[in-house]
Design a protein around this motif. Structure first.
Motif, PDB file in Angstrom:
ATOM      1  N   ARG A  61       2.799  -5.553 -24.181  1.00 48.75           N
ATOM      2  CA  ARG A  61       2.075  -4.927 -25.295  1.00 48.75           C
ATOM      3  C   ARG A  61       2.983  -4.968 -26.506  1.00 48.75           C
ATOM      4  N   SER A  77       5.324  -7.578 -35.940  1.00 49.36           N
ATOM      5  CA  SER A  77       4.109  -8.342 -36.206  1.00 49.36           C
ATOM      6  C   SER A  77       4.427  -9.584 -37.041  1.00 49.36           C
ATOM      7  N   ARG A  91      -0.902 -14.175 -29.350  1.00 50.55           N
ATOM      8  CA  ARG A  91      -1.392 -12.802 -29.208  1.00 50.55           C
ATOM      9  C   ARG A  91      -2.670 -12.841 -28.392  1.00 50.55           C
ATOM     10  N   GLU A  92      -2.836 -11.818 -27.578  1.00 51.62           N
ATOM     11  CA  GLU A  92      -4.080 -11.652 -26.825  1.00 51.62           C
ATOM     12  C   GLU A  92      -4.514 -10.209 -26.947  1.00 51.62           C
ATOM     13  N   ASN A  93      -5.812 -10.005 -26.984  1.00 54.34           N
ATOM     14  CA  ASN A  93      -6.363  -8.655 -27.023  1.00 54.34           C
ATOM     15  C   ASN A  93      -6.135  -7.963 -25.691  1.00 54.34           C
ATOM     16  N   CYS A  94      -6.009  -6.666 -25.765  1.00 52.37           N
ATOM     17  CA  CYS A  94      -5.847  -5.835 -24.580  1.00 52.37           C
ATOM     18  C   CYS A  94      -7.234  -5.362 -24.155  1.00 52.37           C
ATOM     19  N   ARG A  99      -7.658  -1.684 -29.659  1.00 54.07           N
ATOM     20  CA  ARG A  99      -6.690  -1.791 -30.752  1.00 54.07           C
ATOM     21  C   ARG A  99      -5.386  -2.412 -30.294  1.00 54.07           C
ATOM     22  N   LEU A 101      -2.676  -5.042 -28.585  1.00 47.39           N
ATOM     23  CA  LEU A 101      -2.462  -6.483 -28.496  1.00 47.39           C
ATOM     24  C   LEU A 101      -1.285  -6.763 -27.585  1.00 47.39           C
TER      25      LEU A 101
END
Length: 158
Positions: A61, A77, A91-94, A99, A101
């Protein structure tokens, strides 16, 4: 009325030790950074690659990676954006937190680690480890670990 406490100034030996520590830290980090330049990496890049390569599923994360590397979320970032542009991470979404990443090590990032890590370890050996006896390394480790534990405990209080 506040009670004034006397400043415990450093002795000559303590001052010499403190300044040697500061010099070693600055000079060693500068040298390690220089030794990564031919690979197009900074020490921050390398630290991020190491953290990701040692994590489960080669991902972390972003908030955990920021904490692990002692960077602000904003600075991390920007760093990840540069590393994404170089193809080292993505980057991948969680799924569990919209919100959140993840930073994920790419195949190119893995290949880069495999190529660079032996050179980095050789640099650490050449400029630090091999300059001390095994006994000196043990003494240094035993001396530094209480400081590390103290400072890690302070992180949550900042």
């Amino acid at each position: 009325m506040e009670t004034e406490t006397a400043t415990r100034w450093l002795t000559d030996d303590e001052q010499t030790t403190w300044r040697a520590h500061l010099d070693v830290n600055r000079l060693l980090m500068h040298q390690l950074e220089r030794d990564l330049q031919p690979f197009g990496l900074t020490l921050n890049d390398y630290e991020i690659l190491v953290n990701l390569s040692e994590s489960d599923d080669l991902r972390m994360r972003m908030s955990d990676l920021a904490a692990a590397t002692l960077q602000s979320k904003s600075r991390l970032s920007h760093q990840i954006t540069r590393m994404e542009n170089a193809g080292l991470v993505r980057r991948e979404n969680c799924e569990s937190d919209r919100r959140g990443l993840f930073a994920v090590l790419t195949e190119h990032g893995i290949a880069t680690m495999r190529r660079v890590a032996p050179h980095h370890v050789a640099s650490v050996r050449r400029h630090f480890i091999d300059l001390m006896s095994p006994e000196a390394l043990t003494g240094l480790r035993d001396s530094l670990l209480p400081v590390v534990d103290h400072l890690r405990g302070q992180r949550g209080k900042l």
